[in-house]
Design a protein around this motif. Structure first.
Motif, short mmCIF file in Angstrom:
data_model
loop_
_atom_site.label_atom_id
_atom_site.label_comp_id
_atom_site.label_asym_id
_atom_site.label_seq_id
_atom_site.Cartn_x
_atom_site.Cartn_y
_atom_site.Cartn_z
N ARG A 227 7.87 -7.81 4.90
CA ARG A 227 6.71 -7.08 4.39
C ARG A 227 6.52 -7.43 2.92
N ALA A 232 -3.67 -1.44 -2.41
CA ALA A 232 -5.04 -1.59 -1.91
C ALA A 232 -6.04 -1.41 -3.04
N ASP A 245 -1.91 -8.14 -5.14
CA ASP A 245 -2.45 -8.68 -3.90
C ASP A 245 -1.33 -9.36 -3.08
N PRO A 246 -0.95 -8.77 -1.93
CA PRO A 246 0.14 -9.36 -1.14
C PRO A 246 -0.26 -10.68 -0.48
N VAL A 247 -1.56 -10.89 -0.25
CA VAL A 247 -1.98 -12.15 0.38
C VAL A 247 -1.75 -13.32 -0.57
N THR A 280 -2.39 -9.04 8.00
CA THR A 280 -2.51 -7.71 7.42
C THR A 280 -2.73 -6.71 8.55
N ASP A 281 -2.68 -5.45 8.24
CA ASP A 281 -2.79 -4.41 9.26
C ASP A 281 -4.22 -4.38 9.82
N HIS A 285 -7.43 -3.44 7.57
CA HIS A 285 -7.96 -4.56 6.79
C HIS A 285 -9.49 -4.65 6.93
N PRO A 291 -5.84 -5.91 0.64
CA PRO A 291 -4.88 -5.21 1.49
C PRO A 291 -3.69 -4.69 0.70
N ASP A 292 -3.10 -3.63 1.21
CA ASP A 292 -1.93 -3.07 0.54
C ASP A 292 -0.63 -3.68 1.05
N GLU A 293 -0.72 -4.42 2.17
CA GLU A 293 0.51 -4.97 2.74
C GLU A 293 0.18 -6.17 3.63
N LEU A 294 1.07 -7.14 3.62
CA LEU A 294 0.97 -8.27 4.54
C LEU A 294 2.34 -8.46 5.18
#
Length: 421
Positions: A227, A232, A245-247, A280-281, A285, A291-294
């Protein structure tokens, strides 16, 4: 002493592949589930074929089949050659089966031509190599060598949720030695293990080479779900300096890993790496949302244990550096690791010499996929492998091994195993 012509050997090989394919057709490709009735029927067909061609057939404690020349049935020690007969769901017909067919062809060639082996040879048709059915791979060879972990003996089947132990008991296999991590065959009687297998990548096709000697089987470490956690935000309202930015953090990490892969390859080190799951979720998304998570997977492989350790350290250092610079956090979850298995140096040299004699050339390469040969090697049995050219990869209905290439691979094995004419 008259050798068999390639048309005769090719016809026998085609008979094996066609006969087994007919038993295990699925909606697409073939399906031979591990420890299933289809796998049992496949073994029964192979036993009939072997007996019709003058070979001795017996069954071991794991309900695998062993084939030999009649005069070698009671040998005290032997070279073991073979592979597995199970397949992935809707897979190809050659993954595993080609290695069993090769062993049978080597035996039949020697029997009909009057050639003698340097030492007795037995071919094994093993059960349960693919992980698709119980979530663990090499079950059959782990059982033989006493390396089956307790959690794998308790692993449940994807179809009926019953544990492996129950499926083995249905087949009349005694699970007590397995639970005690004891080998269910006498390993001291196996001098070496050889396996022919289709190549599962494109190297032989791209280089226009029919077969290769395998130098080793890559080990790996894997993270199934890493993760990358950021923050976000609105895609139009948050300036770059304030983004987490996780992306982009993931993209930077993969760029660094790819650059290191290129460097190691240029300096002669063995490495491959893959991130096969990225996303992403989907519940949150959106095109206008940072996104807050990837989440992503990572699979890093090498023949060299030190390269794997080096990549472990490098991965952690790069994640820490990117976390600081981009304001994100990496949670790697648990690691699953398999040690590399180098093939025996003496066997490699012998197979290279045999390939030179049989084809006038030689080529050696690493195996990216795992094989039963690695389990035998880890049990202390000298092991070697031969790859055969195969188009379209493996574990899919489009496997495309040519019989002529298969015969090159079997010729290498026969040349290695037989006494010089």
């Amino acid at each position: 002493m008259k050798d068999l012509d390639t048309d005769t050997l090719g016809g026998l090989a085609q008979q094996i592949f066609d006969g087994v394919r007919a038993l295990s057709r699925d909606t697409a490709g073939v399906s031979r589930p591990a420890f299933s009735s289809v796998e049992t029927e496949t073994l029964a067909w192979l036993a009939d074929f072997a007996r019709q061609n003058g070979l001795h057939v017996t069954e071991d404690a794991g309900r695998n089949l062993l084939f030999s020349l009649p005069q070698d049935a009671n040998a005290t020690r032997w070279t073991l050659i073979g592979s597995h007969v199970d397949s992935v769901p809707m897979g190809g017909n050659y993954d595993g089966l080609a290695g069993v067919a090769a062993g049978l062809i080597v035996l039949i060639r020697a029997a009909r031509s009057g050639r003698r082996f340097r030492k007795p040879v037995k071919c094994i048709a093993m059960r349960g190599e693919e992980s698709a059915w119980f979530g663990a791979c090499y079950l059959g060879s782990k059982m033989l060598t006493g390396q089956l972990p307790a959690d794998e003996l308790a692993a449940t089947h994807k179809g009926d949720d019953r544990p492996l132990s129950a499926h083995l008991q249905d087949l009349g296999i005694d699970t007590a030695p397995l639970a005690a991590h004891l080998p269910i065959c006498d390993l001291s009687r196996i001098d070496e293990y050889l396996e022919l297998h289709i190549e599962q990548g494109p190297l032989l096709v791209e280089r226009d080479i029919p077969a290769a000697v395998v130098s080793g089987i890559r080990g790996n470490f894997r993270h199934r779900k890493i993760r990358c956690i950021g923050q976000a935000g609105h895609s139009g309202a948050v300036p770059r300096a304030y983004r987490h930015d996780p992306v982009l953090a993931f993209a930077e990490l993969m760029h660094r890993l790819d650059s290191t892969w290129s460097h190691l390859q240029q300096t002669g080190d063995d490495l491959v790496l893959t991130s096969g799951i990225v996303g992403t979720d989907p519940a949150s998304h959106a095109i206008a949302r940072i996104p807050d998570e990837l989440m992503f997977s990572l699979d890093i492989r090498s023949q060299d244990a030190e390269v794997l350790n080096q990549m472990r350290r490098y991965l952690r250092a790069q994640m820490d550096d990117i976390s600081r610079s981009r304001g994100v956090r990496f949670d790697t979850g648990s690691e699953v690791a398999v040690a590399p298995a180098l093939m025996d140096a003496t066997i490699i040299a012998g197979l290279q010499d045999a390939m030179q004699q049989a084809t006038g050339d030689t080529f050696t390469m690493a195996s990216g996929g795992g094989h039963d040969a690695a389990i035998f090697a880890q049990a202390g049995i000298p092991a070697g492998m031969v790859f055969v050219r195969n188009r379209n990869g493996s574990h899919n209905p489009d496997e495309a091994m040519e019989i002529d290439d298969f015969l090159v691979g079997t010729a290498v094995l026969s040349t290695y195993l037989e006494e010089a004419p």
